[in-house]
Design a protein around this motif. Sequence first.
Motif, PDB file in Angstrom:
ATOM      1  N   SER A 183       0.854  -1.185   0.000  1.00 46.06           N
ATOM      2  CA  SER A 183       0.000   0.000   0.000  1.00 46.06           C
ATOM      3  C   SER A 183       0.892   1.237   0.000  1.00 46.06           C
ATOM      4  CB  SER A 183      -0.915   0.022   1.234  1.00 46.06           C
ATOM      5  OG  SER A 183      -0.150   0.160   2.405  1.00 46.06           O
ATOM      6  N   THR A 185       0.668  -2.344  -6.564  1.00 40.37           N
ATOM      7  CA  THR A 185       0.182  -2.327  -5.189  1.00 40.37           C
ATOM      8  C   THR A 185      -1.208  -2.959  -5.134  1.00 40.37           C
ATOM      9  OG1 THR A 185      -0.133  -0.891  -3.250  1.00 40.37           O
ATOM     10  CG2 THR A 185      -0.843  -0.010  -5.376  1.00 40.37           C
ATOM     11  N   ASN A 186      -1.754  -3.061  -3.959  1.00 41.29           N
ATOM     12  CA  ASN A 186      -3.090  -3.637  -3.781  1.00 41.29           C
ATOM     13  C   ASN A 186      -4.158  -2.562  -3.926  1.00 41.29           C
ATOM     14  OD1 ASN A 186      -2.455  -6.477  -2.973  1.00 41.29           O
ATOM     15  ND2 ASN A 186      -1.307  -5.396  -1.402  1.00 41.29           N
ATOM     16  N   ARG A 187      -5.335  -3.009  -4.306  1.00 42.90           N
ATOM     17  CA  ARG A 187      -6.486  -2.106  -4.341  1.00 42.90           C
ATOM     18  C   ARG A 187      -7.342  -2.422  -3.120  1.00 42.90           C
ATOM     19  NH1 ARG A 187      -9.032   0.974  -8.104  1.00 42.90           N
ATOM     20  NH2 ARG A 187     -11.151   1.524  -7.551  1.00 42.90           N
ATOM     21  N   LEU A 202      -1.900   7.327  -3.903  1.00 44.60           N
ATOM     22  CA  LEU A 202      -1.932   6.451  -5.072  1.00 44.60           C
ATOM     23  C   LEU A 202      -2.349   7.228  -6.326  1.00 44.60           C
ATOM     24  CD1 LEU A 202      -1.280   3.518  -5.518  1.00 44.60           C
ATOM     25  CD2 LEU A 202      -3.684   2.984  -5.214  1.00 44.60           C
ATOM     26  N   SER A 214      -0.069   8.238  -9.546  1.00 43.33           N
ATOM     27  CA  SER A 214      -0.516   7.776 -10.870  1.00 43.33           C
ATOM     28  C   SER A 214      -0.503   8.889 -11.907  1.00 43.33           C
ATOM     29  CB  SER A 214      -1.912   7.152 -10.776  1.00 43.33           C
ATOM     30  OG  SER A 214      -2.907   8.143 -10.627  1.00 43.33           O
ATOM     31  N   ARG A 261      -0.450   0.324 -11.089  1.00 42.61           N
ATOM     32  CA  ARG A 261      -1.451  -0.719 -11.308  1.00 42.61           C
ATOM     33  C   ARG A 261      -1.737  -1.410  -9.986  1.00 42.61           C
ATOM     34  NH1 ARG A 261      -0.372  -3.635 -17.156  1.00 42.61           N
ATOM     35  NH2 ARG A 261      -0.354  -1.698 -18.359  1.00 42.61           N
ATOM     36  N   THR A 262      -2.913  -2.041  -9.933  1.00 41.49           N
ATOM     37  CA  THR A 262      -3.289  -2.770  -8.729  1.00 41.49           C
ATOM     38  C   THR A 262      -3.211  -4.266  -9.000  1.00 41.49           C
ATOM     39  OG1 THR A 262      -5.635  -2.497  -9.280  1.00 41.49           O
ATOM     40  CG2 THR A 262      -4.668  -0.917  -7.743  1.00 41.49           C
ATOM     41  N   TYR A 263      -2.613  -4.934  -8.072  1.00 41.57           N
ATOM     42  CA  TYR A 263      -2.268  -6.350  -8.146  1.00 41.57           C
ATOM     43  C   TYR A 263      -3.502  -7.240  -8.283  1.00 41.57           C
ATOM     44  CZ  TYR A 263      -0.049 -10.700  -6.578  1.00 41.57           C
ATOM     45  OH  TYR A 263       0.416 -11.977  -6.485  1.00 41.57           O
ATOM     46  N   ALA A 309      -2.302  -7.148 -13.858  1.00 39.68           N
ATOM     47  CA  ALA A 309      -2.803  -6.111 -12.950  1.00 39.68           C
ATOM     48  C   ALA A 309      -3.775  -5.166 -13.642  1.00 39.68           C
ATOM     49  CB  ALA A 309      -1.626  -5.322 -12.379  1.00 39.68           C
ATOM     50  N   TRP A 365      -4.552   1.579 -12.400  1.00 37.22           N
ATOM     51  CA  TRP A 365      -5.194   2.391 -11.368  1.00 37.22           C
ATOM     52  C   TRP A 365      -5.924   3.551 -12.052  1.00 37.22           C
ATOM     53  CZ3 TRP A 365      -7.138   2.601  -6.762  1.00 37.22           C
ATOM     54  CH2 TRP A 365      -7.415   3.836  -6.174  1.00 37.22           C
TER      55      TRP A 365
END
Length: 192
Positions: free
Chosen positions: A33, A81-83, A97, A101, A107-109, A176, A179
Amino acid sequence: MEMSAFFSPDTSSRALQRAVENGVSFIDAYAPSVESWSGCTPWHEPCVGCSVAYTRQNEEHVFFRALLNAAARGVRVRLLTNRFDSVRECENAVTMLTYFSKVFEVRTYATTTFQHSKVMIIDDCVAISSVNWSKSSFIENREAGVLMCSAADGADDIVSVSSYMRTVFDYDWALADIWTPPNELSASDLAL
């Protein structure tokens, strides 16, 4: 192979900052994160974020600044990273984030359930650590990591380590989600 260890709160910020500043071609980063440095985005509120101007002025950390500067000098920076579905940006506000961007690729994993690694691949260097992209991780917790870089002649195993790490990163990157910021930003905010 050149190796150096680093610890938070003593040397993590400087070690990772120097590694990013030495990046020439690319920086690929896994981070679970990205948290507000100034505390302007309390996650328990119905919506989060700060104005772009506030974020630009108050989310200042040497590591974050080094990433932004690397992108500005033409280094390709990618963050995976995670969303978190609980994140709802307030109107006319951004989280870190979204802020990132607008400067580099985020991008989110989506490969597995959760992305928990803290890895940076910077050209022929690899940093593996327990350091999260948060204030507490950099300056309050005892975190540890190692930075491994190929020797000047390139005749060592770190090239294959960075190559392997890039292969996995590229695989995860391809799966991914891009974002997409929850809110549109004004032209003046984008200019900041």
